[in-house]
Design a protein around this motif. Structure first.
Motif: not given
Ligand SMILES: C[S@@+](CC[C@H](N)C(=O)[O-])C[C@H]1O[C@@H](n2cnc3c(N)ncnc32)[C@H](O)[C@@H]1O
Length: 269
Positions: A14, A134, A136-137, A157, A159, A163, A166
């Motif tokens: 992300g 986020q 994503e991270r 998101v 992807d 995600t 993660e």
């Protein structure tokens, strides 16, 4: 006050650019978010949310957080992560029903500010910690949490598969995972009414109750949900949970298919 240890996490799929749309959409909403979310889901969101939470706290809502056995045999979690926490409604219910400490993370600081007020109003500042960040991270080490919830996230998101990996990363082996998302009714008759509700009633009722920002959300939601499931059907999502390392995946469409609760368990426990 306890603090969940956070780590810097500078890599991952992300980027701030990917999240700009969600941040713009949600920034004007938090003032009336909880009330309008309940009205516009025709009261169903509360049922869906309760069902999702049942799957991470062990079904009966036993107060514990230190190894108490819940109704479905799962160990009640001590530390839970709630991703896309928004105004902290899920986080507050998790801690109220299980005694767990909860970290809520969300992209939109305006939502978190209202969430912080809700946490204070509920007298839960010692149990719920809100963090900007986020999905994503996630700024947490591998296996930090006993359980994970996420709601209405994957449509925002870039992807979803990355995600999900993660999200699973920060759950300890054996930890419970549960999510809530809108769904699309499968049967033609209900799908017809769902289409009418999301395309006509949602924008008009949203606009009447909440003004321009809620009209925009109402207009956006139906087509966005349909497009999401065209790209990522439920079967795809179940497989992606598996690829992310989540086993025993269950799916329950609710309210004729308008809501979708999923659950599973981080592999390896
Ligand atoms: C529909 S709201 C749901 C809020 C809350 N979970 C609830 O059920 O009331 C969706 C939330 O997802 C957040 N969000 C969207 N994309 C995100 C991302 N990539 N990372 C973290 N939060 C995100 C938005 O800021 C928003 O607060």
């Amino acid at each position: 006050m306890w603090e969940c240890r956070t780590v810097r996490h500078d890599t991952g799929p992300g980027t701030a650019r990917d999240n700009r749309f969600a941040r713009r959409l949600f920034s004007p909403l938090p003032g009336r978010y909880d009330r309008l979310e309940a009205w516009l889901s025709l009261g169903q969101n509360a049922r869906w949310r309760r069902t999702m939470i049942d799957h991470v706290i062990g079904g009966t809502g036993v107060i514990g957080g230190t190894g108490v056995i819940g109704g479905d045999g799962a160990r009640a979690p001590g530390l839970v992560l709630d991703v896309a926490t928004g105004t902290a409604g899920v986080a507050l219910q998790v801690t109220a029903r299980s005694g767990a400490r909860v970290v809520g993370i969300d992209l939109t600081e305006a939502m978190l500010r209202v969430g912080q007020q809700e946490v204070a109003r509920a007298g839960a500042t010692g149990a719920v910690q809100l963090v900007a960040g986020q999905a994503e991270r996630l700024p947490f080490a591998d296996g930090t949490f006993d359980a994970l919830t996420f709601t209405y996230l994957l449509r925002y998101v870039e992807d979803p598969a990355a995600t999900l990996r993660e999200l699973a990363r920060v759950v300890r082996p054996g930890g419970a995972v549960a999510s809530l998302e809108f769904g699309v009714p499968r049967r033609g008759f209900w799908r017809f009414w769902w289409w009418g509700y999301t395309r006509l009633v949602l924008p008009l009722a949203g606009g009447a109750a909440g003004g321009r920002p809620w009209f925009e959300v109402g207009r956006f939601l139906g087509p966005n949900i349909s497009a999401h499931y065209r790209s990522y059907p439920v079967g795809w999502t179940v497989a992606a949970w598996g690829d992310a390392g989540i086993t025993d995946v269950g799916v329950r469409p609710m309210s004729l298919g308008g809501g979708l609760v999923m659950w599973g368990r981080r592999a390896g426990g």
